[in-house]
Structure formats: structure tokens, C-alpha cells
Design a protein around this motif. Structure first.
Motif, PDB file in Angstrom:
ATOM      1  N   ASP A 234      16.148  -7.402 -34.989  1.00 43.68           N
ATOM      2  CA  ASP A 234      15.918  -8.520 -34.036  1.00 43.68           C
ATOM      3  C   ASP A 234      17.147  -9.196 -34.324  1.00 43.68           C
ATOM      4  O   ASP A 234      17.588  -9.675 -35.415  1.00 43.68           O
ATOM      5  CB  ASP A 234      14.812  -9.347 -34.186  1.00 43.68           C
ATOM      6  CG  ASP A 234      13.453  -8.502 -33.891  1.00 43.68           C
ATOM      7  OD1 ASP A 234      13.471  -7.601 -33.233  1.00 43.68           O
ATOM      8  OD2 ASP A 234      12.342  -8.794 -34.436  1.00 43.68           O
ATOM      9  N   LEU A 235      17.939  -9.544 -33.197  1.00 41.95           N
ATOM     10  CA  LEU A 235      19.135 -10.506 -33.062  1.00 41.95           C
ATOM     11  C   LEU A 235      18.834 -11.846 -33.555  1.00 41.95           C
ATOM     12  O   LEU A 235      17.592 -12.438 -32.966  1.00 41.95           O
ATOM     13  CB  LEU A 235      19.970 -10.190 -32.028  1.00 41.95           C
ATOM     14  CG  LEU A 235      20.574  -8.839 -31.852  1.00 41.95           C
ATOM     15  CD1 LEU A 235      21.202  -9.117 -30.569  1.00 41.95           C
ATOM     16  CD2 LEU A 235      21.740  -8.646 -32.907  1.00 41.95           C
ATOM     17  N   PRO A 236      19.444 -12.703 -34.009  1.00 43.44           N
ATOM     18  CA  PRO A 236      19.073 -14.213 -34.189  1.00 43.44           C
ATOM     19  C   PRO A 236      19.133 -15.069 -32.941  1.00 43.44           C
ATOM     20  O   PRO A 236      18.204 -16.080 -32.579  1.00 43.44           O
ATOM     21  CB  PRO A 236      20.102 -14.608 -35.043  1.00 43.44           C
ATOM     22  CG  PRO A 236      21.139 -13.961 -35.350  1.00 43.44           C
ATOM     23  CD  PRO A 236      20.585 -12.244 -34.814  1.00 43.44           C
ATOM     24  N   THR A 237      19.642 -14.577 -31.977  1.00 46.35           N
ATOM     25  CA  THR A 237      19.928 -15.207 -30.789  1.00 46.35           C
ATOM     26  C   THR A 237      19.757 -14.082 -29.480  1.00 46.35           C
ATOM     27  O   THR A 237      20.111 -12.932 -29.666  1.00 46.35           O
ATOM     28  CB  THR A 237      21.120 -15.833 -30.372  1.00 46.35           C
ATOM     29  OG1 THR A 237      22.434 -14.981 -30.779  1.00 46.35           O
ATOM     30  CG2 THR A 237      21.450 -16.815 -31.588  1.00 46.35           C
ATOM     31  N   VAL A 238      19.540 -14.397 -28.446  1.00 42.21           N
ATOM     32  CA  VAL A 238      19.628 -13.603 -27.338  1.00 42.21           C
ATOM     33  C   VAL A 238      20.955 -13.755 -26.692  1.00 42.21           C
ATOM     34  O   VAL A 238      21.507 -14.525 -26.623  1.00 42.21           O
ATOM     35  CB  VAL A 238      18.488 -14.281 -26.225  1.00 42.21           C
ATOM     36  CG1 VAL A 238      18.723 -13.397 -24.899  1.00 42.21           C
ATOM     37  CG2 VAL A 238      17.197 -14.357 -26.668  1.00 42.21           C
TER      38      VAL A 238
ATOM     39  N   GLY B 288      25.008 -12.729 -36.088  1.00 46.24           N
ATOM     40  CA  GLY B 288      25.338 -12.336 -34.942  1.00 46.24           C
ATOM     41  C   GLY B 288      26.151 -11.230 -34.514  1.00 46.24           C
ATOM     42  O   GLY B 288      26.360 -10.590 -35.275  1.00 46.24           O
ATOM     43  N   LEU B 289      26.431 -11.064 -33.346  1.00 41.70           N
ATOM     44  CA  LEU B 289      27.563 -10.126 -32.980  1.00 41.70           C
ATOM     45  C   LEU B 289      28.998 -10.170 -33.358  1.00 41.70           C
ATOM     46  O   LEU B 289      29.756  -9.359 -33.218  1.00 41.70           O
ATOM     47  CB  LEU B 289      27.073  -9.476 -31.650  1.00 41.70           C
ATOM     48  CG  LEU B 289      25.777  -9.187 -31.251  1.00 41.70           C
ATOM     49  CD1 LEU B 289      25.818  -8.828 -29.736  1.00 41.70           C
ATOM     50  CD2 LEU B 289      25.517  -7.869 -32.070  1.00 41.70           C
ATOM     51  N   THR B 290      29.369 -11.345 -33.274  1.00 42.38           N
ATOM     52  CA  THR B 290      30.636 -11.846 -33.399  1.00 42.38           C
ATOM     53  C   THR B 290      30.986 -12.413 -34.573  1.00 42.38           C
ATOM     54  O   THR B 290      30.221 -13.322 -35.168  1.00 42.38           O
ATOM     55  CB  THR B 290      31.098 -12.694 -32.179  1.00 42.38           C
ATOM     56  OG1 THR B 290      30.432 -13.814 -32.094  1.00 42.38           O
ATOM     57  CG2 THR B 290      31.104 -11.914 -30.901  1.00 42.38           C
ATOM     58  N   PRO B 291      32.317 -12.478 -35.072  1.00 39.96           N
ATOM     59  CA  PRO B 291      32.622 -13.282 -36.324  1.00 39.96           C
ATOM     60  C   PRO B 291      32.156 -14.810 -36.632  1.00 39.96           C
ATOM     61  O   PRO B 291      31.630 -15.257 -37.471  1.00 39.96           O
ATOM     62  CB  PRO B 291      34.119 -13.328 -36.514  1.00 39.96           C
ATOM     63  CG  PRO B 291      34.395 -12.010 -35.900  1.00 39.96           C
ATOM     64  CD  PRO B 291      33.339 -12.180 -34.696  1.00 39.96           C
ATOM     65  N   PRO B 292      32.253 -15.552 -35.262  1.00 40.51           N
ATOM     66  CA  PRO B 292      31.753 -16.937 -35.170  1.00 40.51           C
ATOM     67  C   PRO B 292      30.228 -17.111 -35.521  1.00 40.51           C
ATOM     68  O   PRO B 292      29.863 -18.168 -35.884  1.00 40.51           O
ATOM     69  CB  PRO B 292      32.082 -17.616 -33.985  1.00 40.51           C
ATOM     70  CG  PRO B 292      33.243 -16.876 -33.638  1.00 40.51           C
ATOM     71  CD  PRO B 292      32.890 -15.359 -34.182  1.00 40.51           C
ATOM     72  N   MET B 293      29.634 -16.153 -35.280  1.00 47.06           N
ATOM     73  CA  MET B 293      27.882 -16.282 -35.488  1.00 47.06           C
ATOM     74  C   MET B 293      27.677 -15.696 -36.978  1.00 47.06           C
ATOM     75  O   MET B 293      26.482 -15.107 -36.882  1.00 47.06           O
ATOM     76  CB  MET B 293      27.275 -15.425 -34.301  1.00 47.06           C
ATOM     77  CG  MET B 293      27.441 -16.000 -33.132  1.00 47.06           C
ATOM     78  SD  MET B 293      26.765 -17.704 -33.179  1.00 47.06           S
ATOM     79  CE  MET B 293      24.965 -17.184 -32.903  1.00 47.06           C
ATOM     80  N   ARG B 294      28.707 -15.529 -37.955  1.00 50.82           N
ATOM     81  CA  ARG B 294      28.220 -15.031 -39.249  1.00 50.82           C
ATOM     82  C   ARG B 294      27.321 -15.907 -40.043  1.00 50.82           C
ATOM     83  O   ARG B 294      27.357 -17.191 -39.776  1.00 50.82           O
ATOM     84  CB  ARG B 294      29.614 -15.019 -39.956  1.00 50.82           C
ATOM     85  CG  ARG B 294      29.309 -14.479 -41.365  1.00 50.82           C
ATOM     86  CD  ARG B 294      30.047 -12.860 -41.442  1.00 50.82           C
ATOM     87  NE  ARG B 294      29.655 -12.541 -42.713  1.00 50.82           N
ATOM     88  CZ  ARG B 294      29.104 -11.302 -42.863  1.00 50.82           C
ATOM     89  NH1 ARG B 294      28.665 -10.611 -42.016  1.00 50.82           N
ATOM     90  NH2 ARG B 294      29.037 -10.700 -44.118  1.00 50.82           N
ATOM     91  N   ASP B 295      25.981 -15.523 -40.280  1.00 49.07           N
ATOM     92  CA  ASP B 295      24.940 -16.175 -40.925  1.00 49.07           C
ATOM     93  C   ASP B 295      24.575 -17.186 -40.075  1.00 49.07           C
ATOM     94  O   ASP B 295      24.195 -18.347 -40.531  1.00 49.07           O
ATOM     95  CB  ASP B 295      25.522 -16.755 -42.497  1.00 49.07           C
ATOM     96  CG  ASP B 295      24.580 -16.829 -43.046  1.00 49.07           C
ATOM     97  OD1 ASP B 295      23.463 -16.210 -43.057  1.00 49.07           O
ATOM     98  OD2 ASP B 295      24.594 -17.534 -44.303  1.00 49.07           O
ATOM     99  N   ALA B 296      24.326 -16.836 -38.740  1.00 50.81           N
ATOM    100  CA  ALA B 296      23.726 -17.902 -37.613  1.00 50.81           C
ATOM    101  C   ALA B 296      22.360 -18.270 -37.699  1.00 50.81           C
ATOM    102  O   ALA B 296      22.283 -19.387 -37.881  1.00 50.81           O
ATOM    103  CB  ALA B 296      23.669 -17.030 -36.537  1.00 50.81           C
ATOM    104  N   ARG B 297      21.605 -17.501 -38.563  1.00 53.44           N
ATOM    105  CA  ARG B 297      20.227 -17.991 -38.938  1.00 53.44           C
ATOM    106  C   ARG B 297      20.231 -19.275 -39.670  1.00 53.44           C
ATOM    107  O   ARG B 297      19.881 -20.180 -39.585  1.00 53.44           O
ATOM    108  CB  ARG B 297      19.354 -17.071 -39.532  1.00 53.44           C
ATOM    109  CG  ARG B 297      17.880 -17.480 -39.774  1.00 53.44           C
ATOM    110  CD  ARG B 297      17.069 -17.812 -38.681  1.00 53.44           C
ATOM    111  NE  ARG B 297      16.774 -17.219 -37.534  1.00 53.44           N
ATOM    112  CZ  ARG B 297      16.321 -17.435 -36.203  1.00 53.44           C
ATOM    113  NH1 ARG B 297      16.015 -18.594 -36.398  1.00 53.44           N
ATOM    114  NH2 ARG B 297      16.342 -16.525 -35.494  1.00 53.44           N
ATOM    115  N   ARG B 298      21.064 -19.224 -40.800  1.00 55.70           N
ATOM    116  CA  ARG B 298      20.971 -20.244 -41.645  1.00 55.70           C
ATOM    117  C   ARG B 298      21.798 -21.410 -41.344  1.00 55.70           C
ATOM    118  O   ARG B 298      21.514 -22.674 -41.472  1.00 55.70           O
ATOM    119  CB  ARG B 298      21.917 -19.865 -43.132  1.00 55.70           C
ATOM    120  CG  ARG B 298      21.736 -20.865 -44.277  1.00 55.70           C
ATOM    121  CD  ARG B 298      22.453 -20.484 -45.616  1.00 55.70           C
ATOM    122  NE  ARG B 298      23.709 -20.111 -45.345  1.00 55.70           N
ATOM    123  CZ  ARG B 298      24.755 -20.700 -45.037  1.00 55.70           C
ATOM    124  NH1 ARG B 298      24.529 -22.147 -45.368  1.00 55.70           N
ATOM    125  NH2 ARG B 298      26.126 -20.096 -44.881  1.00 55.70           N
TER     126      ARG B 298
END
Length: 195
Positions: free
Chosen positions: A63-67, A107-117
Motif C-alpha cells: 500500500d502506498l502512503p498517499t493516493v 512515496g514514488l518520488t524523491p521528495p516523498m522519501r519516508d513520507a509516512r514519518r
């Protein structure tokens, strides 16, 4: 709406898929057995096998952290939303470890690295005993029973309230200045910003 997912593969597999797609677009396939792709999952629905030609790779459904929204165009001018993507099939080499959780933390892109935290509020640490006691107190209040507070209330009942301190009265008339001149009226910050 289409049903879509993200397929993330290792670089070697990506090259094979690109070569197969180019060959099928050109209409020339040297060996039809090498041109087959297959994805099958086990009973748990989260782990499976990705087959390309006669090679197999382990795969996991995460599951991805965002849609993620997907768009398509028919005339290279207007974009039309095609789907909301919430899952990703991650294909990995045999030597790579399987993911431990069902949610991918990036996430799918570098800015969304470790997005959940980084982007989401963490869940509060709650004391189960306190939550249970508050639930019981709320149910008692709903049934009209007064509740005695055991912590920091000084033995006050739950239905009694402290009188709030009255605000200090503000004088209506302005006091004269000490030297006998008239006092300048008070100004707010918004008055200063207009000038």
C-alpha cells in the motif's frame, strides 16, 4: 475509471520489459516464449511471483502512503483523470529481502522519501487504563449519574463547576496625562499599517 497499480521492477527487468514492448510494437518477436509476462499471487494476496520469459522474481503488493492520481490524454492537449492509485507491486531480485510491512513507507518520488514519518502526525501514546476510565465516566454522565474526579480535582464532583474569574473592567473614559495635556487615544496595530 480504470483499475491501475504501480509496477516497480529492478533495472535489469525494466530493460527486458522495454525490449519486449519495442519488439511487440514493431511486430517482430524472435521467440514468443520469451515475450510472456505473468504475475500471480499466493493465497494471502500480498506476496507472489512475477514471470518474464522463463525467469521468475519474487513480488509483493504494498500500500502506498498517499493516493496517486493517474491521467491520460486523447489529444495531447487536455488531461483526463483515469484512476486513483493506492497500491504498488514491487518486484525484487531473489537476494533482496522481502518487505516486513504491507505499507510502503516511501512515496514514488524523491521528495516523498519516508513520507509516512515526515508528513503525517504520529498516533498519540494513550494509556489504556485512562481511556477505559474516561469511557466509563462518559457513559455514567450520559445516564445522569454524577462522576467524582479522582485526579487533581480536589474532590469536586463532575457536575459542579468552578466560577470563572470575572474579567477586569476596562475604563471607558481616558485618564488625563500627568502634565495636564490630553492623553493620546490608544491605537491598534491595524491603524499603523494603514499609514
Amino acid at each position: 475509471m480504470d483499475e491501475q497499480f504501480i509496477l516497480r521492477v529492478p533495472p535489469s527487468v525494466a530493460e527486458q520489459i522495454e525490449r519486449l514492448m519495442n519488439e511487440s510494437a514493431a511486430g517482430s518477436s524472435s521467440n514468443p516464449e520469451d515475450a510472456s509476462l505473468d504475475l500471480s499471487f499466493s493465497d494471502d494476496g500480498r506476496s507472489g511471483t512475477f514471470m518474464i520469459g522463463n525467469k521468475s522474481f519474487p513480488a509483493s503488493l504494498l500500500d502506498l502512503p498517499t493516493v496517486v492520481e493517474s491521467y491520460k490524454t486523447y489529444d495531447d492537449s487536455f488531461l483526463v483523470k483515469a484512476a486513483d492509485i493506492g497500491q504498488m507491486v514491487m518486484v525484487r531480485e531473489d537476494v533482496d529481502p522481502a518487505p516486513e510491512e504491507v505499507e510502503y513507507k516511501h512515496g514514488l518520488t524523491p521528495p516523498m522519501r519516508d513520507a509516512r514519518r515526515r508528513r503525517y502526525r504520529r498516533e498519540p501514546d494513550l494509556n489504556a487504563e485512562l481511556v477505559h476510565r474516561v469511557e466509563k465516566d462518559l457513559i455514567s454522565i450520559m445516564h445522569g449519574v454524577s462522576v467524582k474526579s479522582g485526579e487533581g480535582g480536589g474532590g469536586e464532583g463532575g457536575d459542579r463547576k468552578k466560577a470563572a474569574p470575572a474579567p477586569a473592567p476596562k475604563p471607558d473614559a481616558q485618564e488625563p496625562a500627568a502634565n495636564g495635556e490630553e492623553a493620546e487615544p490608544e491605537r491598534s496595530d491595524s491603524d499603523d499599517s494603514e499609514n
